[in-house]
Design an enzyme around this catalytic site. Structure first.
Site, PDB file in Angstrom:
ATOM      1  N   LYS A   1     -33.119  90.579 -97.940  1.00  0.00           N
ATOM      2  CA  LYS A   1     -31.893  90.030 -97.326  1.00  0.00           C
ATOM      3  C   LYS A   1     -31.934  88.517 -97.146  1.00  0.00           C
ATOM      4  O   LYS A   1     -30.950  87.837 -97.436  1.00  0.00           O
ATOM      5  CB  LYS A   1     -31.583  90.751 -96.010  1.00  0.00           C
ATOM      6  CG  LYS A   1     -31.007  92.152 -96.248  1.00  0.00           C
ATOM      7  CD  LYS A   1     -30.818  92.932 -94.966  1.00  0.00           C
ATOM      8  CE  LYS A   1     -30.151  94.279 -95.259  1.00  0.00           C
ATOM      9  NZ  LYS A   1     -30.563  95.321 -94.347  1.00  0.00           N
TER      10      LYS A   1
ATOM     11  N   SER B   1     -35.164  95.686 -97.019  1.00  0.00           N
ATOM     12  CA  SER B   1     -34.403  94.627 -96.338  1.00  0.00           C
ATOM     13  C   SER B   1     -35.067  93.249 -96.387  1.00  0.00           C
ATOM     14  O   SER B   1     -34.444  92.274 -95.975  1.00  0.00           O
ATOM     15  CB  SER B   1     -34.178  95.016 -94.884  1.00  0.00           C
ATOM     16  OG  SER B   1     -33.181  95.980 -94.825  1.00  0.00           O
TER      17      SER B   1
END
Ligand code: GLN
Length: 305
Positions: free
Chosen positions: A64, A61
């Protein structure tokens, strides 16, 4: 600074086996919970590292904010906001739960999977291969490392087992939030999550965000400072998932975690920090990584509050 980092790692070493290494992506289960490394890039582009700072791991992540950045660079804030909101919970102040039968932009943010998957569709490129290549190029530029590549084994492992992300992406499609072929969008997202980095790469990427879009070594502008402001604000409120409030109190800087065990922390105007320790707490954040950041923040008074 190196001494301080060593001291912090030593003090937090006891936490490295608290929590568990992610295993819902089978390939991630192979990570060694003993690995613990940290790297700080500061104002004069000075680099300090300690522990297993040369170990590589996948961004997961932590990519992101870069997906968000490229969507902002390619399509602008208005278009990004029309698709993905910025609120941590997406719930009204008097909500008991989600009872809505609709999915709207204000329900999602760029740091959760649905938000990041949707934002992949805004990246410019004729094909999803091209979109991904542009994302990888921006990541390499921020890390000042042209050698960054996808970890094929992790990518294939997530692609083969990512039913939940498939369900989320089809839900986005069902509610008209993405138009493109779901498998192609997901392929871009899975490859993005599988970009392999070290703590040093993360610290350099974080430093560009701390430095309002300027490369710390060359002073080249990589992106507009208004995008750094947007991203750091979203990282502050949503970057550590459901642990963002606690992290804001105990560390007090914008940061992003990934289930690969990395954390990237941005100290605006001061430094970029990269940490790796793969055992995760119940929220999916590196357990020992957070402990180390708490200590570093206390010792150097890093909190922006
Ligand atoms: N690739 C992972 C997933 O989509 C990223 C999640 C994370 O790092 N928190 O499940």
């Amino acid at each position: 600074m190196i001494e301080l980092l060593k001291e912090i790692l030593e003090e937090c070493y006891k936490y490295r086996k608290n929590g568990t290494v992610a295993n819902y992506i089978p390939e991630l289960a192979k990570a060694d919970p003993d690995d613990f490394g940290m790297c700080v890039v500061s104002g004069d582009a000075a680099i300090c590292s300690a522990g297993d700072h040369g170990k590589s791991f996948t961004m997961q992540s932590i990519v992101k904010p870069i997906i968000l950045l490229l969507a902002l660079m390619d399509k602008g804030e208005e278009c990004v906001r029309a698709l993905v909101g910025v609120e941590a919970t997406g719930k009204p102040f008097d909500a008991f739960n989600y009872s809505d039968q609709a999915l709207k932009c204000e329900h999602i943010n760029p740091m959760i999977n649905t938000g990041a998957i949707a934002l992949c569709t805004l990246i410019c490129g004729e094909t999803y291969d091209e979109k991904f290549s542009r994302l990888l190029a921006l990541t390499r530029k921020m890390a000042n490392n042209p050698l960054l590549e996808v970890d094929e084994a992790v990518y294939l492992s997530e692609k083969a087992t990512g039913s939940k992300n498939r369900a989320l992406a089809y839900m986005l499609k069902a509610y008209g939030m993405i138009e493109d072929d779901v498998e192609e969008v997901l392929d871009c997202y899975f490859r993005a999550c599988s970009i392999k980095v070290t703590s040093l790469d993360l610290a350099k990427i974080a430093f560009v965000l701390a430095n309002k879009g300027l490369n710390g070594e060359t002073d080249d502008r990589i992106f507009d400072k208004k995008h750094a402001k947007y991203i750091n604000a979203v990282l502050m409120t949503c970057g550590m998932y459901d642990g963002s409030g606690e992290f804001a109190i105990n560390v007090g800087v914008p940061a992003k975690s990934g289930v690969g065990g990395g954390i990237m922390a941005v100290v605006p105007g001061r430094m970029g920090i990269g940490i790796y320790s793969p055992s995760l707490d119940s929220k999916g954040n590196s357990f020992a990584g957070i402990k180390a950041l708490e200590l570093l923040s206390k010792k150097l008074d890093l909190s922006i509050f």
